[in-house]
Scaffold this active site. Structure first.
Site, PDB file in Angstrom:
ATOM      1  N   ASP A  59      -0.194   4.345   0.892  1.00  0.00           N
ATOM      2  CA  ASP A  59      -0.568   5.370   1.879  1.00  0.00           C
ATOM      3  C   ASP A  59       0.140   5.136   3.210  1.00  0.00           C
ATOM      4  O   ASP A  59       0.639   4.034   3.484  1.00  0.00           O
ATOM      5  CB  ASP A  59      -2.090   5.418   2.079  1.00  0.00           C
ATOM      6  CG  ASP A  59      -2.677   4.113   2.608  1.00  0.00           C
ATOM      7  OD1 ASP A  59      -2.281   3.034   2.132  1.00  0.00           O
ATOM      8  OD2 ASP A  59      -3.524   4.167   3.524  1.00  0.00           O
ATOM      9  N   HIS A  76       0.849  -1.196   0.000  1.00  0.00           N
ATOM     10  CA  HIS A  76       0.000   0.000   0.000  1.00  0.00           C
ATOM     11  C   HIS A  76       0.881   1.242   0.000  1.00  0.00           C
ATOM     12  O   HIS A  76       1.929   1.273   0.652  1.00  0.00           O
ATOM     13  CB  HIS A  76      -0.973  -0.003   1.182  1.00  0.00           C
ATOM     14  CG  HIS A  76      -0.360   0.009   2.547  1.00  0.00           C
ATOM     15  ND1 HIS A  76       0.095   1.165   3.143  1.00  0.00           N
ATOM     16  CD2 HIS A  76      -0.129  -0.986   3.449  1.00  0.00           C
ATOM     17  CE1 HIS A  76       0.565   0.879   4.357  1.00  0.00           C
ATOM     18  NE2 HIS A  76       0.456  -0.422   4.559  1.00  0.00           N
ATOM     19  N   ASP A 131       6.460   0.977   7.012  1.00  0.00           N
ATOM     20  CA  ASP A 131       5.071   0.607   6.681  1.00  0.00           C
ATOM     21  C   ASP A 131       4.534   1.496   5.566  1.00  0.00           C
ATOM     22  O   ASP A 131       3.940   2.508   5.852  1.00  0.00           O
ATOM     23  CB  ASP A 131       4.230   0.711   7.954  1.00  0.00           C
ATOM     24  CG  ASP A 131       2.808   0.219   7.762  1.00  0.00           C
ATOM     25  OD1 ASP A 131       2.531  -0.409   6.737  1.00  0.00           O
ATOM     26  OD2 ASP A 131       1.971   0.497   8.629  1.00  0.00           O
ATOM     27  N   HIS A 180       3.919   3.389  12.220  1.00  0.00           N
ATOM     28  CA  HIS A 180       2.981   4.364  12.796  1.00  0.00           C
ATOM     29  C   HIS A 180       3.602   5.233  13.900  1.00  0.00           C
ATOM     30  O   HIS A 180       2.901   6.031  14.493  1.00  0.00           O
ATOM     31  CB  HIS A 180       1.718   3.688  13.362  1.00  0.00           C
ATOM     32  CG  HIS A 180       0.962   2.875  12.339  1.00  0.00           C
ATOM     33  ND1 HIS A 180      -0.320   2.433  12.539  1.00  0.00           N
ATOM     34  CD2 HIS A 180       1.298   2.424  11.109  1.00  0.00           C
ATOM     35  CE1 HIS A 180      -0.723   1.740  11.488  1.00  0.00           C
ATOM     36  NE2 HIS A 180       0.249   1.713  10.603  1.00  0.00           N
ATOM     37  N   GLU A 212       3.977  -6.309   3.968  1.00  0.00           N
ATOM     38  CA  GLU A 212       3.896  -5.567   5.242  1.00  0.00           C
ATOM     39  C   GLU A 212       5.105  -5.932   6.103  1.00  0.00           C
ATOM     40  O   GLU A 212       5.639  -7.040   5.984  1.00  0.00           O
ATOM     41  CB  GLU A 212       2.614  -5.942   5.996  1.00  0.00           C
ATOM     42  CG  GLU A 212       1.334  -5.403   5.393  1.00  0.00           C
ATOM     43  CD  GLU A 212       1.068  -3.938   5.712  1.00  0.00           C
ATOM     44  OE1 GLU A 212       1.837  -3.335   6.490  1.00  0.00           O
ATOM     45  OE2 GLU A 212       0.103  -3.395   5.160  1.00  0.00           O
ATOM     46  N   GLU A 234      -5.042   1.726   2.607  1.00  0.00           N
ATOM     47  CA  GLU A 234      -4.978   0.515   3.428  1.00  0.00           C
ATOM     48  C   GLU A 234      -5.157   0.868   4.897  1.00  0.00           C
ATOM     49  O   GLU A 234      -5.821   0.155   5.645  1.00  0.00           O
ATOM     50  CB  GLU A 234      -3.631  -0.194   3.223  1.00  0.00           C
ATOM     51  CG  GLU A 234      -3.540  -1.580   3.869  1.00  0.00           C
ATOM     52  CD  GLU A 234      -3.065  -1.568   5.318  1.00  0.00           C
ATOM     53  OE1 GLU A 234      -3.201  -2.595   5.992  1.00  0.00           O
ATOM     54  OE2 GLU A 234      -2.585  -0.517   5.807  1.00  0.00           O
ATOM     55  N   GLU A 235      -4.559   1.990   5.277  1.00  0.00           N
ATOM     56  CA  GLU A 235      -4.529   2.366   6.693  1.00  0.00           C
ATOM     57  C   GLU A 235      -5.896   2.756   7.237  1.00  0.00           C
ATOM     58  O   GLU A 235      -6.056   2.930   8.433  1.00  0.00           O
ATOM     59  CB  GLU A 235      -3.527   3.510   6.914  1.00  0.00           C
ATOM     60  CG  GLU A 235      -2.081   3.153   6.573  1.00  0.00           C
ATOM     61  CD  GLU A 235      -1.452   2.147   7.550  1.00  0.00           C
ATOM     62  OE1 GLU A 235      -2.152   1.675   8.466  1.00  0.00           O
ATOM     63  OE2 GLU A 235      -0.271   1.831   7.363  1.00  0.00           O
TER      64      GLU A 235
HETATM   65 ZN   LIG Z   1       0.934  -1.269   6.395  1.00  0.00          ZN
END
Ligand SMILES: [Zn+2]
Length: 389
Positions: free
Chosen positions: A79, A77, A109, A362, A169, A141-142
């Protein structure tokens, strides 16, 4: 036939480019997609955009190798989560190298995986692949694996359907063959307002909401006893009411109450089963009573988002391939959701394996170890060997 070779960037240079695009899920990702598209075009790889309804975002799908055959997709992903409220030591959108680490939003990520996949393209191109390698880059995705869904819907029609999918991931390049699936519901209880001194004329939405919450608590207790899978922490499916609001004033019987609950489902747990149990409870233990006073009373149970849990088959070809390419012999389960369950449910068996540690995802000062990028590049080199054989 000779073709001009595009500029070859190292994986780290590519990562620096990818990080420089602020692709927070709330913003558009078209700058990044344009960059990847150009890069692929320079390497003579055609790609297709799958554009969101509002035109602000896009997925990208590309195939290297023979057409008309199903191959291995590398899924990532584009984003990233917001940096709002986080204190960073340097600009989150400028990749910074220090002590063998690469800092930047999305470094782990999961732009690190996308960078390694893109860096492998010249090598994939230079070989005579007998099994094609697909690139499947998604968005949003997030916020609930939103963007990958329209792309998956086109697999087998407008896009070649992969025989298997590697979702990159961050797993520290370990092989993950199972994860829990987050599922969210919103429940709206509609009663009838009345002066609280004349309570018998009203239907208290808060009271009935708490009855439903009580039933959810019983379901939660049962889930704790059931299908214990020690590969997960905690080893059972969790259920939590995470938000509730209702009522108007201290002297009014509340006309409405809304709450939200969240399940982290183990593979094999059916969200439908939980939903129909709560629906049945509402129909038997709430609605008849409510409607005897107010025929308009209602309870609405709506699934807001569901990322299916993922569990690979014991005989999974792609899990065996990932173990072979990493040189490992053990698989793992994780508690976070990924796009693997969606691919798998669409008939493309999946595995999760990618560079970087989920512990850094994150966070402020998110980083990935350079050695993880190198490990992923080795993995993709061996994937190329396998696909050319
Ligand atoms: Zn991710």
């Amino acid at each position: 036939m000779t073709k001009t070779q595009g500029p070859s960037y190292s994986a780290i240079e590519l990562l620096a480019h990818l990080v420089s695009f602020d692709t927070t899920s709330s913003k558009n990702n078209l700058g990044l997609i344009g960059f990847v598209e150009d890069y692929l075009r320079e390497h003579d790889v055609a790609s297709r955009r799958i554009v969101s309804e509002d035109g602000q975002k896009s997925s990208l799908y590309a195939t290297i190798g023979p057409e008309g055959q199903s191959g291995v997709a590398l899924s990532g992903h584009t984003d990233v989560v917001p940096v709002d409220g986080q204190v960073w030591s340097s600009d989150p959108f400028t990749l910074r190298a220090a002590d063998g680490r690469l800092y930047g939003r999305g470094a782990a990520d999961m732009k690190g995986f996308i960078a390694a996949a893109l860096a492998a393209v010249p090598d994939f191109k230079a070989r005579k692949l007998s099994t094609p390698i697909h690139l499947a880059f998604s968005y949003d995705e997030e916020i609930g694996c939103i963007g990958v869904r329209p792309m998956i819907a086109e697999l087998g029609t407008h896009l070649p359907k992969p025989r298997m999918v590697i979702v990159g991931e961050p797993t520290s390049m370990q092989v993950v063959d199972a994860h829990k699936g987050p599922v969210r519901w919103q429940v709206d209880v509609k009663g009838r307002a009345a002066h609280s001194s004349m309570a018998h004329l009203g239907v208290n939405a808060v009271t009935y909401a708490t009855r439903l919450v009580g039933e959810l608590e019983r379901i939660e207790a049962e889930l704790k006893q059931r299908v214990i899978d020690v590969r997960f922490e905690p080893p059972y499916s969790t259920l939590q009411v995470t938000k509730i609001e209702g009522g108007t004033a201290t002297n009014i019987v509340p006309v409405s109450c809304r709450f939200v609950f969240d399940i982290r489902a183990l593979p094999g747990l059916s969200p439908d089963e939980i939903e129909s149990r709560l629906t049945r409870f509402a129909e038997v233990h709430c609605l008849p009573e409510m409607r005897s006073i107010a025929p308009e009373a209602d309870i609405e149970i709506a699934r807001v988002n569901a990322v299916p849990p993922f569990g690979a088959a014991r005989t999974s070809e792609v899990v065996a391939l990932a173990l072979k390419l990493t040189g490992q012999n053990e698989t793992f389960g994780v508690s976070y959701g990924t796009e693997a369950g969606l691919f798998q449910d669409a008939g493309a068996p999946s595995v999760v394996c990618g560079p970087g540690d989920i512990a850094q995802a994150h966070t402020a000062d998110e980083w990935i170890a350079e050695s993880q990028i190198t490990a992923c590049q080795g993995f993709l080199k061996r994937l190329g060997d396998w696909a050319a054989a």
